[in-house]
Design an enzyme around this catalytic site. Structure first.
Site, PDB file in Angstrom:
ATOM      1  N   ARG A 137       0.862  -1.182   0.000  1.00 23.62           N
ATOM      2  CA  ARG A 137       0.000   0.000   0.000  1.00 23.62           C
ATOM      3  C   ARG A 137       0.896   1.230   0.000  1.00 23.62           C
ATOM      4  O   ARG A 137       1.676   1.431   0.925  1.00 23.62           O
ATOM      5  CB  ARG A 137      -0.898   0.000   1.240  1.00 23.62           C
ATOM      6  CG  ARG A 137      -1.699   1.277   1.421  1.00 23.62           C
ATOM      7  CD  ARG A 137      -2.602   1.188   2.648  1.00 23.62           C
ATOM      8  NE  ARG A 137      -3.325   2.430   2.865  1.00 23.62           N
ATOM      9  CZ  ARG A 137      -3.034   3.333   3.811  1.00 23.62           C
ATOM     10  NH1 ARG A 137      -2.024   3.127   4.648  1.00 23.62           N
ATOM     11  NH2 ARG A 137      -3.744   4.425   3.929  1.00 23.62           N
TER      12      ARG A 137
ATOM     13  N   HIS B 283      -2.473  11.174   0.755  1.00 29.06           N
ATOM     14  CA  HIS B 283      -1.985  10.824   2.096  1.00 29.06           C
ATOM     15  C   HIS B 283      -1.371  12.100   2.693  1.00 29.06           C
ATOM     16  O   HIS B 283      -0.145  12.234   2.792  1.00 29.06           O
ATOM     17  CB  HIS B 283      -0.958   9.700   2.010  1.00 29.06           C
ATOM     18  CG  HIS B 283      -0.680   9.024   3.320  1.00 29.06           C
ATOM     19  ND1 HIS B 283      -0.922   7.689   3.557  1.00 29.06           N
ATOM     20  CD2 HIS B 283      -0.156   9.498   4.471  1.00 29.06           C
ATOM     21  CE1 HIS B 283      -0.566   7.377   4.797  1.00 29.06           C
ATOM     22  NE2 HIS B 283      -0.098   8.463   5.378  1.00 29.06           N
TER      23      HIS B 283
ATOM     24  N   ASN C 121      -7.096   2.500   9.979  1.00 31.02           N
ATOM     25  CA  ASN C 121      -5.798   2.588  10.652  1.00 31.02           C
ATOM     26  C   ASN C 121      -6.059   2.456  12.138  1.00 31.02           C
ATOM     27  O   ASN C 121      -6.652   3.345  12.748  1.00 31.02           O
ATOM     28  CB  ASN C 121      -5.117   3.940  10.375  1.00 31.02           C
ATOM     29  CG  ASN C 121      -4.758   4.115   8.911  1.00 31.02           C
ATOM     30  OD1 ASN C 121      -4.892   3.182   8.115  1.00 31.02           O
ATOM     31  ND2 ASN C 121      -4.303   5.298   8.554  1.00 31.02           N
TER      32      ASN C 121
ATOM     33  N   TYR D 217      -4.254   1.644  15.865  1.00 31.02           N
ATOM     34  CA  TYR D 217      -3.015   1.448  16.628  1.00 31.02           C
ATOM     35  C   TYR D 217      -3.271   1.084  18.090  1.00 31.02           C
ATOM     36  O   TYR D 217      -2.700   0.141  18.588  1.00 31.02           O
ATOM     37  CB  TYR D 217      -2.129   2.704  16.550  1.00 31.02           C
ATOM     38  CG  TYR D 217      -1.487   2.885  15.191  1.00 31.02           C
ATOM     39  CD1 TYR D 217      -0.265   2.312  14.898  1.00 31.02           C
ATOM     40  CD2 TYR D 217      -2.129   3.605  14.183  1.00 31.02           C
ATOM     41  CE1 TYR D 217       0.331   2.446  13.645  1.00 31.02           C
ATOM     42  CE2 TYR D 217      -1.548   3.747  12.920  1.00 31.02           C
ATOM     43  CZ  TYR D 217      -0.326   3.164  12.657  1.00 31.02           C
ATOM     44  OH  TYR D 217       0.251   3.295  11.422  1.00 31.02           O
TER      45      TYR D 217
HETATM   46  C1  FCB Z   1      -0.640   7.365  10.729  1.00 31.20           C
HETATM   47  C2  FCB Z   1      -0.271   7.897   9.356  1.00 31.20           C
HETATM   48  C3  FCB Z   1       0.953   7.261   8.798  1.00 31.20           C
HETATM   49  C4  FCB Z   1       2.006   6.947   9.822  1.00 31.20           C
HETATM   50  C5  FCB Z   1       1.423   6.332  11.064  1.00 31.20           C
HETATM   51  C6  FCB Z   1       2.391   6.018  12.140  1.00 31.20           C
HETATM   52  O1  FCB Z   1      -1.438   8.277  11.408  1.00 31.20           O
HETATM   53  O2  FCB Z   1      -1.297   7.621   8.437  1.00 31.20           O
HETATM   54  O3  FCB Z   1       1.380   8.075   7.743  1.00 31.20           O
HETATM   55  O4  FCB Z   1       2.844   8.011  10.034  1.00 31.20           O
HETATM   56  O5  FCB Z   1       0.435   7.164  11.581  1.00 31.20           O
END
Ligand code: FCB
Length: 519
Positions: free
Chosen positions: A113, A157, A344, A346
């Site tokens: 990606r 992005h 996304n 985390y």
């Molecule tokens: C996200 C971003 C990506 C990267 C990660 C750690 O928020 O999309 O570009 O930097 O964090």
């Protein structure tokens, strides 16, 4: 003093690491069947792919070469806002793409990606296409495909052409819809014969909050008292306006793709959103309601209009006339304008009720949300995220139950470590192992997940941290003129997992397309 403290914490961390390493090294036997799951437990491509993610500004470099013009990130970085880091050279993927594709092959990636730099393909954002930019992306795509790696392309992005920011304020102007759609059209037309997965935007909710409310990210719009050092912008209205224009731009590009390209190119188009999973800070009714509100403000802001044609009710109530209204034609165009959602994820955070914020007359998005968020646990000394895969499981279950179980990709997920810390990145292994396992659980429970992309293939320039942190499977010493890529333990780990499989890679066909939609 601070330095000494950091050193001490670092030392403690090493001691902890040494004492836990033996059990972790057993986990490293992944791919030998010791991990409780294998690649073959997941569907084979094209129904499910494993890959890694990157973005143009973070890896390409060659910032002023071959006709590329600056994006808002170049401007920001050159103002020294990333502690001196810039994407001028970054990982130099612009020149090293062949080597990087070989790294992907070595790692066993099934998909990559990456994003296109708008101002490399169409300098200044509008007008003629840059032949050198076209050539670069054609080369990269061809290289991926000839090595059996699916390209998953993001159009935007965070790196808006600076020229469009200067001309009309970028995302806060409705003019952006036309220019974004024209840019998307060039991409579909030029690359769509080989690219089957298009994502219009990467986590608009994050770059809008940073760029138009708090103002610490480009294009640094904000207003007092909400942001820092604001010279222009309006934190009370612009975040809502920017997301509105982003959704309209996405919907316009998706409509173009679906009407003009999809029937012949047989691909898919979607949007990406950043989301935490939230849990209530306390068991009180207030915190439980606040937790739902947090999901509506973070995830629902982008996805609710796509699924239901309008913003979440609580957002409209709290932001009042500051959140734009969709006309019925716009609502109809936005609703259903996606084949998949990219996520996304985390970490999981605590949400706490902060309804007192609603008494303030002049509010921004954060005050409107009337919540406060807290990390579950954060180790300052190592920078590492607490590992909360169960939160991703809950989030995917939430999406399944509340948003009609759409096809979904984990577009980013990965552990943050201090840059240059160690090639023995045990916590990244533990992090990925936990999340991939959780993903298997939710798939078995009926979630429509279609892929997992870890962030990131390489140690790149980090948008939020500059050079402080890294997420890569491969370490790069940015002081090394050769920018040599060196595998961390996590690269070996992922590779072992990916390579033990019973299918052979193949590219998407019409039959795959049918299967994709009928699942
Ligand atoms: C996200 C971003 C990506 C990267 C990660 C750690 O928020 O999309 O570009 O930097 O964090």
């Amino acid at each position: 003093m601070i330095l000494q403290l950091e050193l001490l914490l670092h030392l403690c961390f090493i001691i902890v690491l040494i004492s836990i390493s033996p059990s972790l090294s057993l986990d490293l036997e992944l791919g030998n069947g010791d991990d409780g799951f294998e690649r073959d437990d997941f569907p084979a491509p094209p129904d499910f792919v494993f890959g890694a993610s990157a973005s143009a500004y973070q890896v390409e470099g060659a910032a002023d070469q071959d006709g590329r013009t600056p994006s808002i990130w170049d401007t920001y970085a050159h103002e020294g806002k990333m502690d001196g880091a810039t994407g001028d050279v970054a990982c130099d993927q612009y020149h090293k793409y062949k080597e990087d594709v070989q790294l992907m092959v070595k790692t066993g990636l099934e998909a990559y990606r990456f994003s296109i730099s708008w101002s490399r393909l169409i300098p200044n954002g509008r007008g003629p296409v840059n032949p050198k930019g076209l050539q670069y992306y054609n080369n990269l795509i061809d290289q991926l495909i000839s090595n059996g790696i699916q390209p998953h392309v993001t159009l935007h992005h965070a790196d808006l052409p600076q020229a469009l920011e200067d001309e009309y304020g970028g995302w806060v102007s409705p003019n952006i819809v036309k220019d974004f759609t024209a840019y998307a059209n060039v991409c579909f037309e030029q690359f769509g014969d080989r690219v089957a997965h298009w994502t219009t935007m990467n986590e608009p909710n994050v770059f809008v909050l940073g760029g138009y409310d708090i103002g610490f990210l480009p294009p640094q719009h904000c207003s007092a008292p909400f942001g820092v050092n604001c010279s222009r912008g309006n934190s009370s209205t612009e975040p809502y306006l920017a997301i509105h224009n982003i959704l309209l731009s996405h919907a316009s590009a998706a409509a173009l793709y679906k009407q003009t390209y999809q029937h012949k190119q047989r691909g898919f188009i979607g949007i990406n959103v950043f989301s935490y999973w939230f849990i209530p800070r306390t068991e009180t009714q207030h915190d439980q309601v606040a937790t739902q509100r947090a999901m509506d403000f973070y995830f629902g802001w982008v996805v609710h209009p796509l699924v239901y044609g309008d913003y979440p009710r609580v957002m409209k109530k709290n932001a009042g006339s500051r959140i734009p209204t969709f006309t019925s034609a716009e609502s109809a165009q936005v609703q259903g304008s996606f084949d998949f959602i990219g996520l996304n994820y985390y970490v999981t955070l605590y949400a706490e009720d902060f309804s007192a914020a609603l008494n303030i007359q002049e509010r921004d998005y954060t005050a409107d949300s009337a919540i406060q968020i807290y990390p579950l646990d954060f180790n300052q000394s190592t920078f590492e995220y607490p590992i909360t895969p169960w939160g991703m499981e809950e989030l995917l279950e939430y999406i399944k139950q509340n948003y009609g179980n759409p096809p979904l990709y984990i577009h980013e997920n990965g552990q943050r470590t201090r840059r240059n810390s160690s090639l023995e990145d045990w916590s990244r292994i533990e992090y990925m192992h936990g999340h991939i396992h959780s993903l298997l659980n939710v798939i078995r429970n009926g979630s429509n997940a279609r892929g997992y992309f870890m962030w990131s293939l390489l140690d790149s320039i980090e948008l939020l941290d500059g050079l402080k942190s890294s997420y890569g499977l491969y370490y790069i010493d940015l002081d090394d003129p050769e920018l040599k890529r060196q595998p961390k333990l996590s690269a070996h780990w992922y590779s072992k997992f990916l390579k033990k499989k019973n299918f052979t890679p193949h590219s998407a066909s019409d039959a795959d397309h049918q299967r994709y939609f009928s699942r």
